[in-house]
Design an enzyme around this catalytic site. Sequence first.
Site, PDB file in Angstrom:
ATOM      1  N   HIS A 102      38.342 -38.099 -30.806  1.00 60.85           N
ATOM      2  CA  HIS A 102      39.837 -37.904 -30.943  1.00 60.85           C
ATOM      3  C   HIS A 102      40.288 -39.328 -30.615  1.00 60.85           C
ATOM      4  CE1 HIS A 102      38.161 -37.459 -26.903  1.00 60.85           C
ATOM      5  NE2 HIS A 102      39.120 -38.147 -26.450  1.00 60.85           N
ATOM      6  N   HIS A 104      43.712 -40.961 -29.289  1.00 62.27           N
ATOM      7  CA  HIS A 104      44.925 -41.157 -28.567  1.00 62.27           C
ATOM      8  C   HIS A 104      46.060 -42.068 -29.402  1.00 62.27           C
ATOM      9  CE1 HIS A 104      43.071 -39.817 -24.675  1.00 62.27           C
ATOM     10  NE2 HIS A 104      41.844 -40.354 -25.205  1.00 62.27           N
TER      11      HIS A 104
END
Length: 137
Positions: A102, A104
């Site tokens: 992922h 941010h």
Amino acid sequence: MSYDENNIFAKILRDEIPCSKVYEDDTTLAFMDIMPQAPGHTLVIPKEPAETILELSPEAASDLINKVQMVAQAVKTAMKADGITLFQLNGAAAGQTVPHIHFHVLPGSILGARTHASEMGDPAELEKVAARIRAEL
Ligand code: 5GP
């Protein structure tokens, strides 16, 4: 490295647990971080199962960075941020806590911020911020 099908983001992708969605298409999901380090803290994940960026296919990696750019632009506009920080941790030794790759997207600077926030965001507030970001996409 074997992918854990039961990690929390895999469950979010399967709609088994809720999230405040910002953007979704065939390959990508973006949603509010549940413990925001700043208002507007958003996560962008590929649907392809991969623990870190090192296991992600080159096609998914290049698609993901395009989506990250698009979401970052929307977060910047929605949050009226002068700057945007992107960060992405690979492996527990690097501080990664959820084993699904992922990015941010954080309004403002990470300098001086904690690596991990310790407080849960108010769900109603997260949804309000998500709506502001969605309106820019
Ligand atoms: P990492 O440390 O792996 O780079 O970041 C994981 C992020 O996922 C953290 O910022 C954490 O707040 C967020 N997070 C953990 N569990 C959940 C969850 O169930 N829902 C959402 N929306 N975010 C989560």
